[in-house]
Design a protein around this motif. Structure first.
Motif, PDB file in Angstrom:
ATOM      1  N   TYR A  37       0.829  -1.210   0.000  1.00  0.00           N
ATOM      2  CA  TYR A  37       0.000   0.000   0.000  1.00  0.00           C
ATOM      3  C   TYR A  37       0.857   1.252   0.000  1.00  0.00           C
ATOM      4  O   TYR A  37       1.946   1.257   0.584  1.00  0.00           O
ATOM      5  CB  TYR A  37      -0.906   0.034   1.236  1.00  0.00           C
ATOM      6  N   THR A  38       0.345   2.311  -0.630  1.00  0.00           N
ATOM      7  CA  THR A  38       0.983   3.617  -0.543  1.00  0.00           C
ATOM      8  C   THR A  38       0.660   4.196   0.831  1.00  0.00           C
ATOM      9  O   THR A  38      -0.186   3.669   1.551  1.00  0.00           O
ATOM     10  CB  THR A  38       0.466   4.579  -1.628  1.00  0.00           C
ATOM     11  N   ASP A  44      -0.695  -0.619  -4.090  1.00  0.00           N
ATOM     12  CA  ASP A  44       0.424  -0.278  -4.967  1.00  0.00           C
ATOM     13  C   ASP A  44       1.157  -1.543  -5.424  1.00  0.00           C
ATOM     14  O   ASP A  44       2.322  -1.486  -5.795  1.00  0.00           O
ATOM     15  CB  ASP A  44       1.373   0.661  -4.221  1.00  0.00           C
ATOM     16  N   CYS A  84      10.223  -3.415  -6.091  1.00  0.00           N
ATOM     17  CA  CYS A  84      10.057  -2.122  -6.754  1.00  0.00           C
ATOM     18  C   CYS A  84      11.025  -2.041  -7.931  1.00  0.00           C
ATOM     19  O   CYS A  84      12.224  -2.295  -7.764  1.00  0.00           O
ATOM     20  CB  CYS A  84      10.340  -1.013  -5.748  1.00  0.00           C
TER      21      CYS A  84
END
Length: 157
Positions: A37-38, A44, A84
């Motif tokens: 999560y953001t 995310d 990421c």
């Protein structure tokens, strides 16, 4: 039982197609929802890329592949799956799975976000409260892993 395959796919933030796992025909970063999560609370997870192939540290890359390989006996392993694409390491955003071997089945029991590492090994996980799991035949899983490795080494430039 779910199906797992390795295919070339362009993730949300990548510039070109790269190897990914698909579950029931859906790219893994889209299949697992609600893991990352953001700060504003938005999911995310979509856009993360596979740890296997993207990690820039050779030792972390080696460990990611080793942890993905199912062990021969009934046990569970925490496997880094997605990272990421900006950082390409295990220090930032890492989606993991608890991978369970039960005889001829391989189960992705639960997904979570790595919250602590020691020497490149995930030591603590915030498990996703949304219960999402996948169950594969061990043979199909091993074939998908072999294809993923082939795509990583020979197709992805």
């Amino acid at each position: 039982m779910n199906s797992i395959n390795a295919v070339m796919h362009q993730s949300k933030y990548s510039k070109a197609p790269h190897p990914v796992f698909t579950i029931d025909g859906v790219a893994l970063d889209q299949w697992i929802k609600g893991v990352i999560y953001t700060q504003s609370g938005e999911d995310d997870t979509e856009g993360l890329v596979p740890a296997q192939g993207w990690l820039i540290d050779d030792e972390q890359q080696k460990h990611a592949w080793q942890l993905l390989a199912p062990l021969p006996e009934d046990c569970s392993t925490v496997v880094p799956l997605l990272i990421c694409p900006d950082d390409m390491d295990l220090s930032c955003t890492v989606a993991v799975v608890e991978q369970v071997v039960r005889g001829e089945k391989l189960i992705w029991e639960r997904f979570g976000r790595a919250v602590d590492l020691i020497n490149g090994v995930v030591t603590a996980v915030a498990w996703n409260l949304h219960v999402q799991r996948a169950e594969f035949s061990r043979l199909q899983f091993e074939e998908a892993c072999a294809e993923f490795k082939r795509l990583t080494e020979h197709e992805w430039a």
